[in-house]
Design a protein around this motif. Structure first.
Motif, PDB file in Angstrom:
ATOM      1  N   VAL A 107      34.538  44.264  46.740  1.00  0.00           N
ATOM      2  CA  VAL A 107      34.434  42.884  46.547  1.00  0.00           C
ATOM      3  C   VAL A 107      33.981  42.171  47.872  1.00  0.00           C
ATOM      4  O   VAL A 107      32.987  41.139  47.650  1.00  0.00           O
ATOM      5  CB  VAL A 107      35.693  42.350  46.130  1.00  0.00           C
ATOM      6  N   THR A 126      48.384  41.101  50.193  1.00  0.00           N
ATOM      7  CA  THR A 126      48.428  39.974  50.398  1.00  0.00           C
ATOM      8  C   THR A 126      49.088  39.273  51.678  1.00  0.00           C
ATOM      9  O   THR A 126      48.597  38.752  52.595  1.00  0.00           O
ATOM     10  CB  THR A 126      48.768  38.982  49.166  1.00  0.00           C
ATOM     11  N   LEU A 139      41.440  35.635  48.483  1.00  0.00           N
ATOM     12  CA  LEU A 139      40.815  36.406  47.415  1.00  0.00           C
ATOM     13  C   LEU A 139      42.251  36.971  46.665  1.00  0.00           C
ATOM     14  O   LEU A 139      42.319  36.738  45.281  1.00  0.00           O
ATOM     15  CB  LEU A 139      40.070  37.654  47.795  1.00  0.00           C
ATOM     16  N   LEU A 140      43.125  37.725  47.153  1.00  0.00           N
ATOM     17  CA  LEU A 140      44.220  38.385  46.408  1.00  0.00           C
ATOM     18  C   LEU A 140      44.949  37.496  46.152  1.00  0.00           C
ATOM     19  O   LEU A 140      45.872  37.540  44.835  1.00  0.00           O
ATOM     20  CB  LEU A 140      44.657  39.409  47.408  1.00  0.00           C
ATOM     21  N   LEU A 172      43.848  35.683  42.998  1.00  0.00           N
ATOM     22  CA  LEU A 172      44.132  36.496  41.960  1.00  0.00           C
ATOM     23  C   LEU A 172      45.552  36.405  41.345  1.00  0.00           C
ATOM     24  O   LEU A 172      45.654  36.784  40.248  1.00  0.00           O
ATOM     25  CB  LEU A 172      43.598  37.904  42.145  1.00  0.00           C
ATOM     26  N   GLN A 173      46.257  36.695  42.252  1.00  0.00           N
ATOM     27  CA  GLN A 173      47.850  36.769  41.732  1.00  0.00           C
ATOM     28  C   GLN A 173      48.279  35.523  40.983  1.00  0.00           C
ATOM     29  O   GLN A 173      48.940  35.421  39.957  1.00  0.00           O
ATOM     30  CB  GLN A 173      48.809  37.100  42.897  1.00  0.00           C
ATOM     31  N   ALA A 214      46.467  33.432  39.572  1.00  0.00           N
ATOM     32  CA  ALA A 214      45.850  33.412  38.340  1.00  0.00           C
ATOM     33  C   ALA A 214      46.328  33.797  37.078  1.00  0.00           C
ATOM     34  O   ALA A 214      46.231  33.545  36.153  1.00  0.00           O
ATOM     35  CB  ALA A 214      44.137  33.758  38.452  1.00  0.00           C
ATOM     36  N   GLY A 215      47.160  34.970  37.438  1.00  0.00           N
ATOM     37  CA  GLY A 215      47.818  35.813  36.368  1.00  0.00           C
ATOM     38  C   GLY A 215      48.808  34.799  35.554  1.00  0.00           C
ATOM     39  O   GLY A 215      49.295  34.967  34.680  1.00  0.00           O
ATOM     40  N   TRP A 247      48.440  42.517  33.968  1.00  0.00           N
ATOM     41  CA  TRP A 247      48.004  41.880  35.417  1.00  0.00           C
ATOM     42  C   TRP A 247      48.436  42.356  36.687  1.00  0.00           C
ATOM     43  O   TRP A 247      47.591  42.645  37.530  1.00  0.00           O
ATOM     44  CB  TRP A 247      47.946  40.339  35.058  1.00  0.00           C
ATOM     45  N   SER A 248      49.778  42.304  36.723  1.00  0.00           N
ATOM     46  CA  SER A 248      50.112  42.803  38.060  1.00  0.00           C
ATOM     47  C   SER A 248      50.006  44.242  38.262  1.00  0.00           C
ATOM     48  O   SER A 248      49.778  44.525  39.371  1.00  0.00           O
ATOM     49  CB  SER A 248      51.730  42.539  38.038  1.00  0.00           C
ATOM     50  N   LEU A 266      46.354  44.749  39.421  1.00  0.00           N
ATOM     51  CA  LEU A 266      46.235  44.035  40.717  1.00  0.00           C
ATOM     52  C   LEU A 266      46.907  45.088  41.752  1.00  0.00           C
ATOM     53  O   LEU A 266      46.189  45.525  42.836  1.00  0.00           O
ATOM     54  CB  LEU A 266      46.964  43.000  41.307  1.00  0.00           C
TER      55      LEU A 266
END
Length: 453
Positions: free
Chosen positions: A19, A154, A168-169, A172-173, A175-176, A200-201, A204
């Motif tokens: 990424v 993170t 970023l991380l 993303l977390q 967003a879950g 989701w978790s 990740l």
């Protein structure tokens, strides 16, 4: 790409390295990117929380609220490693990479152990209580623990000031808690919600937490890390338990439908506390710097901050008194019976919200977090339990909400005592802070009694 990417050779997964090579994401390296992003995602997450009652009846919502607290508790299974990362890692530290790997391995070790221990306990609790399905309890615990493991890298990047990786991380977390959670709820109700969070978790954790470290940990390294992190973990965890325990006490006192109504009001209050806590995370470093620059004026500075926060929250609580019932009737049909307890829980946000404003500073400034945690949160939890039982006998779930306000005042007074013992607040400023909160809460309570039919 921001220069902070090369600040330290921290452990990074193949997915993260891939990424990082993408064009168009360099803006995440700016320190303000996370601040803006987390505000947007947090607002979306809070909006999702407000949508949930429209999709569930009170009985199902009560189960959802209890499972949500299980999810939060399980997410603390790192036993304070994220706070330890803040202490041990610094940008450019010579041993940052090795320490980062040790933290990842310890997180996997604690995560696997937590799943093995907490999942059967949660399932047994579900069977004994009958408040939620055993399978849902297992999903909530596993989702929380996997979220903790996914959060390990993170916290490492945050501690080492690796802004791009952290932003970023973390986003993303966060967003879950929005689209995936809501999609699961729409597709399969409460079970679908926690299944989506688990998926989701888990994704990740597999993508970014480097699962090859899952079985590479050593007790001789992990145990000293846990011992070092334990005091801060206890303080943080007791704060979380204190702000969520009212749902469990209500579950003992109320039938499922009344529990759902109480949990509805408690979740609205928690949204408010989350907003205060998010802003406080940005505000408190500036206050700490100001105190360090002018130590002789720190008592007046902190007292003024507490007073402004209290007056602002009191104004919000005052507005909630006449607005709560019509807003619930308009936006949340089926939850009209929650209006009374929601008003009292809004009043509880006065002392609890002011406490949330200063809790981050308390963690930094106390020299004895374990002893202070027991001194502050123990009496508050005891009073909450006894008070809610008495309030339920007198006025049902509205009485339970009133007890939450009283227990919140005791917790606030305990935090003020911490600052007094740390010689941050003068005796006069400490007394004035508690007296102001007590007066404001009493005035609001009298207003509720006057307008309640």
């Amino acid at each position: 790409m921001s220069a902070d990417l090369d600040c330290a050779e921290l452990p990074r997964s193949a997915a993260l390295r891939g990424v990082r090579r993408r064009i168009g994401l360099s803006f995440l390296g700016h320190p303000s990117a996370y601040a803006v992003g987390v505000c947007v995602v947090s607002l979306l997450s809070m909006a999702t929380t407000l949508i949930v009652p429209r999709l569930l009846d009170p009985v199902a919502f009560g189960a959802f609220a209890l499972l949500g607290t299980l999810f939060q508790y399980a997410a603390r299974a790192d036993l304070g490693l994220s706070q330890l990362a803040d202490r041990d890692l610094a940008c450019g530290a010579p041993d940052a990479a090795a320490r980062g790997v040790e933290l990842l391995r310890a997180s996997w070790a604690l995560g696997l152990g937590a799943i093995l221990i907490l999942t059967p306990l949660a399932v047994a609790g579900a069977v004994l209580s009958g408040r939620f399905a055993p399978g849902d309890a297992a999903l909530a615990v596993v989702a929380g623990v996997l979220g903790m493991v996914a959060h390990a890298p993170t916290s490492i990047y945050r501690a080492a000031s690796q802004h791009w990786d952290f932003a970023l991380l973390a986003l993303l977390q966060q967003a879950g808690l929005t689209a995936p959670r809501l999609a699961g709820l729409l597709l399969a109700g409460v079970t679908g919600c926690f299944a989506a969070l688990t998926l989701w978790s888990g994704l990740l954790a597999l993508a970014f937490a480097q699962p090859r470290h899952a079985l590479a940990w050593r007790p001789a390294v992990v145990l000293p890390m846990v011992r070092a992190a334990l005091p801060l973990f206890v303080f943080n965890t007791l704060w979380l338990v204190t702000t969520t325990a009212n749902r469990w006490v209500a579950a003992l006192l109320s039938p499922p439908d009344r529990l759902g109504l109480f949990a509805f009001g408690a979740n609205l209050a928690l949204v408010g506390l989350a907003i205060v806590g998010t802003v406080a995370q940005v505000r408190y470093p500036k206050l700490l710097r100001a105190m360090a620059d002018a130590p002789e004026g720190r008592s007046a500075l902190l007292a003024g901050e507490i007073q402004r926060a209290g007056l602002t929250l009191a104004a919000v609580a005052l507005a909630a008194i006449p607005l709560t019932a019509p807003v619930i009737a308009l936006l949340f049909p089926g939850y009209e019976g929650a209006a009374g307890t929601t008003v009292w829980l809004a009043l509880a946000c006065l002392p609890l919200g002011t406490a949330a404003w200063i809790v981050p500073m308390a963690l930094v400034l106390t020299a004895s977090p374990l002893r202070e945690a027991l001194r502050i949160f123990g009496p508050s939890l005891a009073l909450l339990t006894v008070g809610m039982a008495a309030g339920d006998a007198l006025a049902g779930i509205a009485g339970q909400g009133a007890a939450c306000a009283g227990a919140g005042l005791v917790l606030f007074a305990g935090l003020i005592g911490l600052f007094r013992r740390a010689d941050i607040l003068s005796p006069q400023a400490a007394r004035r802070a508690v007296l102001t909160q007590t007066t404001l809460l009493a005035a609001l309570a009298l207003t509720v009694w006057e307008v309640t039919p």
